[in-house]
Scaffold this active site. Structure first.
Site, mmCIF file in Angstrom:
data_model
loop_
_atom_site.group_PDB
_atom_site.id
_atom_site.type_symbol
_atom_site.label_atom_id
_atom_site.label_comp_id
_atom_site.label_asym_id
_atom_site.label_seq_id
_atom_site.Cartn_x
_atom_site.Cartn_y
_atom_site.Cartn_z
ATOM 1 N NE ARG A 36 -3.843 -2.267 0.706
ATOM 2 C CZ ARG A 36 -4.218 -3.058 -0.297
ATOM 3 N NH1 ARG A 36 -3.792 -2.860 -1.532
ATOM 4 N NH2 ARG A 36 -5.031 -4.067 -0.084
ATOM 5 N NE ARG A 63 -4.392 25.102 -2.894
ATOM 6 C CZ ARG A 63 -3.914 24.971 -1.665
ATOM 7 N NH1 ARG A 63 -2.615 24.782 -1.453
ATOM 8 N NH2 ARG A 63 -4.719 25.057 -0.637
ATOM 9 C CB ALA A 75 -7.743 25.449 4.487
ATOM 10 N N GLY A 115 -7.969 6.563 0.469
ATOM 11 C CA GLY A 115 -7.367 5.496 -0.330
ATOM 12 C C GLY A 115 -5.853 5.524 -0.299
ATOM 13 C CD GLU A 119 -5.114 16.903 3.782
ATOM 14 O OE1 GLU A 119 -4.674 18.050 3.840
ATOM 15 O OE2 GLU A 119 -5.744 16.478 2.798
ATOM 16 C CD GLU A 138 8.988 38.133 2.476
ATOM 17 O OE1 GLU A 138 9.727 38.682 1.640
ATOM 18 O OE2 GLU A 138 9.410 37.587 3.517
#
Lengths: 178, 178
Positions: A36, A63, A75, A115, A119, A138
């Site tokens: 795994r 992202r 977040a 899976g 997190e 910054e």
């Protein structure tokens, strides 16, 4: 029925900035051996900042995995595994939007991708908002926007908002506001 | 405002069963250099199988990253980057629940964790369900259950259901059924 996969061997394959990667050899319930991939993450907090007029504050952020700018609820990751996620939520709210909240309430804990990763994102509703000075890191490039909850729900339904924690936060807020 | 992080260098750090890991060196909008951990994933499909009586089919499955059994909507990864996610959805529905669907409709594409991974989960609503023989992979251990949508919504609200794609699927179904 017992589904447990017993760990036979854990190999650390990568140690990065925000994740570590393990390859775990397991024994399946039928005695067979399998491996795994597990991405270890310290955990994170996400905030649903909602004001008295039904506005929710979100941030636009680049992202790298998608090379896209996404609209997300404020977040960030925990400073350490021991950090109180509520404090992390307050910190990220302040850093990303400049807001402070009179009340921060836990809504849920979310497994983003069980899976292959451990997190957990701790989700908070923030109310009694006050605008202070933003103090973004910054090297963090983002901009804060606010929308009416119903506009955001429409953006979720139209799939304009794609980030899972943000979809969940908006649908939760919508449900709680009925 | 331009937030783009230009790629300076991509290093493949791990090649696993279901993920690869890259460390990408980027140039930030202010010219500074930083590194990003990026987990590459082929993508997946998830199904919301709902019958005429408002039952939704879910599976219980052991997840090694948490060493826990989780309740999730039927899902699985694409066979290849080119696979039509709708076919993947049909296949996973059949493998995990034994069901076939007259109608499979796309609901959304979800970025599970855009901070560190490019995984996209394509979400489908499956209706006109027919029970056939289950043909679970020999080494896949799971059991299929069905619940009323309103029970599942309650399990989401109480945070008994933690998997992000499953939370989203149930809240979507709830919204579409109003």
């Amino acid at each position: 029925m017992n589904y447990t996969e017993k760990t036979v061997l854990t190999e650390v394959k990568y140690e990065g900035n925000i994740i570590d990667v393990e390859r775990i050899t397991v024994e399946l319930p039928n005695g067979k051996i399998a491996t795994r991939d597990v991405v270890r993450h310290v955990g994170a907090a996400v905030v649903i900042p909602i004001d008295e007029d039904g506005n929710i504050y979100v941030v636009e952020q680049y992202r790298k995995p998608f090379d896209e700018v996404l609209l997300e609820l404020p977040a960030g990751k925990l400073d350490s595994p021991d950090e109180d996620p509520a404090l992390c939520a307050e910190r990220e709210l302040k850093e990303e939007t400049g807001l402070t909240a009179e009340k921060i309430e836990k809504v849920a804990a979310i497994y983003t991708t069980p899976g292959f990763s451990d997190e957990i994102i701790h989700m908070y509703m923030a109310t009694g908002l006050k605008q202070g000075a933003s103090c973004t890191d910054e090297d963090e490039f983002l901009s804060c926007k606010k929308f009416q909850l119903k506009e955001l729900v429409q953006m979720v339904i139209n799939n304009k908002i794609k980030d899972s924690k943000t979809i969940i936060g908006i649908l939760y807020a919508d449900r709680l506001n009925r």
